[in-house]
Design a protein around this motif. Structure first.
Motif, PDB file in Angstrom:
ATOM      1  N   ALA A 139       1.039  -1.151   0.018  1.00  0.00           N
ATOM      2  CA  ALA A 139      -0.040   0.116  -0.022  1.00  0.00           C
ATOM      3  C   ALA A 139       0.824   1.211   0.168  1.00  0.00           C
ATOM      4  CB  ALA A 139      -0.997  -0.172   1.060  1.00  0.00           C
ATOM      5  N   ALA A 140       1.815   1.099   0.631  1.00  0.00           N
ATOM      6  CA  ALA A 140       2.921   2.312   0.770  1.00  0.00           C
ATOM      7  C   ALA A 140       4.293   1.792   0.692  1.00  0.00           C
ATOM      8  CB  ALA A 140       2.865   3.087   1.930  1.00  0.00           C
ATOM      9  N   PRO A 141       5.232   2.440  -0.205  1.00  0.00           N
ATOM     10  CA  PRO A 141       6.499   1.792  -0.404  1.00  0.00           C
ATOM     11  C   PRO A 141       7.553   2.040   0.718  1.00  0.00           C
ATOM     12  CG  PRO A 141       6.397   3.802  -1.477  1.00  0.00           C
ATOM     13  CD  PRO A 141       4.958   3.660  -0.849  1.00  0.00           C
ATOM     14  N   VAL A 142       7.292   2.872   1.750  1.00  0.00           N
ATOM     15  CA  VAL A 142       7.981   2.878   3.096  1.00  0.00           C
ATOM     16  C   VAL A 142       7.077   2.789   4.207  1.00  0.00           C
ATOM     17  CG1 VAL A 142       9.180   4.744   1.887  1.00  0.00           C
ATOM     18  CG2 VAL A 142       7.207   5.385   2.795  1.00  0.00           C
ATOM     19  N   PRO A 143       7.991   2.749   5.362  1.00  0.00           N
ATOM     20  CA  PRO A 143       6.932   2.829   6.646  1.00  0.00           C
ATOM     21  C   PRO A 143       6.761   4.044   7.307  1.00  0.00           C
ATOM     22  CG  PRO A 143       9.352   2.465   7.084  1.00  0.00           C
ATOM     23  CD  PRO A 143       9.213   2.345   5.487  1.00  0.00           C
ATOM     24  N   PRO A 144       5.728   4.250   7.920  1.00  0.00           N
ATOM     25  CA  PRO A 144       5.526   5.659   8.620  1.00  0.00           C
ATOM     26  C   PRO A 144       6.822   6.583   8.637  1.00  0.00           C
ATOM     27  CG  PRO A 144       4.045   4.048   9.698  1.00  0.00           C
ATOM     28  CD  PRO A 144       4.940   3.299   8.924  1.00  0.00           C
ATOM     29  N   GLN A 192      10.301  -4.557  11.976  1.00  0.00           N
ATOM     30  CA  GLN A 192      10.920  -4.802  13.163  1.00  0.00           C
ATOM     31  C   GLN A 192      10.431  -3.590  14.289  1.00  0.00           C
ATOM     32  OE1 GLN A 192      14.738  -5.811  12.417  1.00  0.00           O
ATOM     33  NE2 GLN A 192      14.568  -7.817  11.950  1.00  0.00           N
ATOM     34  N   ALA A 193      10.387  -2.648  13.777  1.00  0.00           N
ATOM     35  CA  ALA A 193      10.051  -1.458  14.744  1.00  0.00           C
ATOM     36  C   ALA A 193       8.856  -1.304  15.416  1.00  0.00           C
ATOM     37  CB  ALA A 193      10.528  -0.075  14.239  1.00  0.00           C
ATOM     38  N   GLY A 194       7.687  -2.576  14.831  1.00  0.00           N
ATOM     39  CA  GLY A 194       6.500  -2.323  15.461  1.00  0.00           C
ATOM     40  C   GLY A 194       5.636  -1.421  14.787  1.00  0.00           C
ATOM     41  N   LEU A 195       5.707  -1.189  13.390  1.00  0.00           N
ATOM     42  CA  LEU A 195       4.906  -0.352  12.737  1.00  0.00           C
ATOM     43  C   LEU A 195       4.261  -1.203  11.648  1.00  0.00           C
ATOM     44  CD1 LEU A 195       7.478   2.423  11.765  1.00  0.00           C
ATOM     45  CD2 LEU A 195       5.812   2.394  13.690  1.00  0.00           C
ATOM     46  N   PRO A 196       2.893  -0.914  11.744  1.00  0.00           N
ATOM     47  CA  PRO A 196       2.156  -1.676  10.598  1.00  0.00           C
ATOM     48  C   PRO A 196       2.235  -1.292   9.038  1.00  0.00           C
ATOM     49  CG  PRO A 196       0.927   0.506  11.258  1.00  0.00           C
ATOM     50  CD  PRO A 196       2.044   0.403  12.111  1.00  0.00           C
ATOM     51  N   VAL A 197       2.204  -2.539   8.349  1.00  0.00           N
ATOM     52  CA  VAL A 197       2.247  -2.758   6.935  1.00  0.00           C
ATOM     53  C   VAL A 197       1.233  -2.972   6.349  1.00  0.00           C
ATOM     54  CG1 VAL A 197       3.982  -3.627   5.054  1.00  0.00           C
ATOM     55  CG2 VAL A 197       4.998  -3.043   7.276  1.00  0.00           C
ATOM     56  N   GLY A 198       0.787  -2.128   5.458  1.00  0.00           N
ATOM     57  CA  GLY A 198      -0.389  -2.551   4.709  1.00  0.00           C
ATOM     58  C   GLY A 198      -0.382  -2.993   3.000  1.00  0.00           C
ATOM     59  N   LEU A 199      -1.175  -3.736   2.768  1.00  0.00           N
ATOM     60  CA  LEU A 199      -1.531  -4.339   1.495  1.00  0.00           C
ATOM     61  C   LEU A 199      -2.591  -3.596   0.680  1.00  0.00           C
ATOM     62  CD1 LEU A 199      -1.410  -8.339   2.042  1.00  0.00           C
ATOM     63  CD2 LEU A 199       0.442  -6.907   1.538  1.00  0.00           C
ATOM     64  N   GLN A 200      -2.195  -3.221  -0.461  1.00  0.00           N
ATOM     65  CA  GLN A 200      -3.252  -2.523  -1.354  1.00  0.00           C
ATOM     66  C   GLN A 200      -3.940  -3.835  -2.537  1.00  0.00           C
ATOM     67  OE1 GLN A 200      -3.655   1.085  -4.482  1.00  0.00           O
ATOM     68  NE2 GLN A 200      -1.879  -0.045  -4.779  1.00  0.00           N
ATOM     69  N   ILE A 201      -5.060  -4.034  -2.285  1.00  0.00           N
ATOM     70  CA  ILE A 201      -5.609  -4.950  -3.033  1.00  0.00           C
ATOM     71  C   ILE A 201      -6.421  -4.268  -4.098  1.00  0.00           C
ATOM     72  CG2 ILE A 201      -7.071  -7.031  -3.006  1.00  0.00           C
ATOM     73  CD1 ILE A 201      -6.470  -7.416  -0.114  1.00  0.00           C
TER      74      ILE A 201
END
Length: 469
Positions: A381-386, A431-440
């Motif tokens: 969904a995004a190419p980078v973490p927050p 690893q830093a505990g930040l969410p990662v999203g998929l774009q469907i």
């Protein structure tokens, strides 16, 4: 029970209200209490209308007692993004020029939500006129990410995403033109849907024939997003591109989805050609592969829509000028994001827009060919973490330097360009505990199917509540 109600899903709350196990007033009180605790930390809700909400909740409670017909969202607290008209509730568009503006009518989507029984409790923060992939403005300041308050929730529906993620509300409204529902959902660890243009009426918004900017739900689960979608859709005979949903209930379809047997999924890590953070790609690829356990057939494909990058920027410029046409004399009052976008749009020629439309058609055909072979396309969904709150945008993706604030959202806006719906769903954490999203991504009017697949992704990749809630 009241103290726990803000931790229930929207579907659970709907059932508790309908079965008289909780009243709309109790549900409202629980969420107002949560807002009092969470909002000072995250600055998600910028206008709170407690008295109006309480009056509506009491009326909703009376309806339950009297056995009146109940809408799908009866008694559920909902917040509205502060670029959408709300009758009698301040609507600032995130701009100092409109800091005291109170509309005398609702946008069509707000009418729909009220009719479905939703209790409108306030407005959520957004960049000025939604021009930004972050959530900060000169009027209200910055909204903070609930997984790390020093980071951005992205934008422009960041206030709504944070409100839903933290339990301040079970459901939140957003709009999406570039990435504005999908990336905030990804950064906040929730579900968001960019809907098919015309599925939700846009009356109350400029450019009636435009299918680029759409309304959509933000919620903590795919089921809740489907429930809200059921309360937002429907034919509006006064809206030129309005279309009725080709299903009776999105929620029913999502609840019946228990596997992905036979579904053909294409995974592409970088459809924009700008690169993607390796950890993000690894997490997304692993989450997609887990769908094979639910019966899906997954192929990694070298799909690229990078030819759409320049056309989107041109058509976005045209759209910006159209949206702000009546305010062109106010450009000097706008911030750099909004003012710069409009000025860029004013430089365009008819030849520029015609060339962009021609290339858009070519990119659309690529997507059509892909959907001839696969049911869904999944990307990060995004190419980078927050990224840090202090930044306007991430200046590097996958080792590539970026020079403006929209390049990094290309994986999302390339889907906008071709008019297909897309859901954002959490697929894991860094690893830093930040969410990662998929774009469907799927064909037009496939929202229930996108959310059904999102349900399976959430089931296989639970991430829990935000760290700082």
């Amino acid at each position: 029970m009241t103290s726990d109600l803000s931790r229930h899903s929207a579907v659970e709350l709907r059932d508790l209200i309908a079965n008289k196990k909780a009243s709309p007033v109790e549900v409202l009180d629980a969420h107002l209490a949560e807002i009092a605790v969470q909002n000072p930390k995250f600055n998600a809700i910028v206008t709170l209308v407690e008295d109006q909400a309480r009056t509506a909740a009491k009326a909703a409670a009376d309806a339950v007692k009297n056995g009146a017909p109940l809408g799908p969202l009866h008694g559920l607290p909902v917040v509205i993004k502060d670029v959408t008209l709300t009758k009698g509730i301040r609507t600032t568009f995130g701009s100092p020029a409109y800091k005291d503006f109170v509309p005398d009518e609702d946008a069509a989507v707000v009418e729909r939500l009220r009719k479905a029984g939703a209790i409108i409790i306030g407005k959520t923060n957004t960049p000025e006129f939604a021009a930004g992939a972050n959530t900060v403005n000169a009027l209200f300041g910055a909204t903070r990410n609930p997984w790390n308050p020093e980071l951005s929730p992205a934008g422009s529906s960041g206030g709504s995403a944070v409100a839903a993620a933290t339990g301040m509300v079970p459901l939140a409204h957003g709009t999406d033109f570039g990435c504005s529902i999908r990336i905030p959902a990804a950064f906040c660890g929730i579900v968001g849907v960019r809907t098919t243009g015309g599925l939700i009426p846009n009356r109350g918004m400029r450019l009636p024939w435009d299918g680029g900017q759409v309304h959509g739900p933000l919620a903590r689960s795919a089921e809740d997003a489907a429930l809200m979608l059921d309360g937002m859709t429907g034919l509006d005979p006064l809206w030129p591109i309005s279309a009725p949903p080709p299903w009776q209930s999105a929620l029913d379809i999502v609840q019946r989805t228990d596997n992905a047997k036979g579904k053909r999924i294409a995974y592409a890590s970088d459809i924009a050609g700008f690169g993607v953070d390796k950890e993000i790609d690894d997490i997304c690829r692993a989450a997609v592969r887990r769908l094979e356990k639910d019966g899906a057939v997954v192929d990694e494909v070298p799909f690229s829509a990078a030819d759409g990058f320049a056309p989107y920027k041109v058509l976005r410029g045209e759209w910006m000028v159209g949206q702000q046409y009546e305010r062109l004399g106010m450009l000097d009052q706008f911030g750099p994001n909004l003012g710069g976008n409009v000025r860029d749009g004013l430089k365009l020629t008819v030849r520029d827009t015609a060339a962009a439309e021609n290339m858009r058609e070519q990119v659309w055909k690529k997507f059509c060919d892909l959907f001839g072979q696969y049911d869904y396309l999944i990307t990060p969904a995004a190419p980078v973490p927050p990224y840090p709150l202090s930044k306007n945008y991430p200046d590097e993706v996958g080792g590539n330097k970026l020079d403006n604030y929209i390049d990094w959202i290309a994986p999302a806006f390339l889907v906008t360009l071709v008019g297909f719906p897309a859901a954002s769903v959490p697929g894991g954490k860094t690893q830093a505990g930040l969410p990662v999203g998929l774009q469907i991504v799927g064909p037009r009017f496939s929202e229930p199917q996108l959310l059904g697949l999102s349900k399976l992704v959430q089931r296989a990749n639970p991430i829990g509540w935000p760290t700082h809630v």
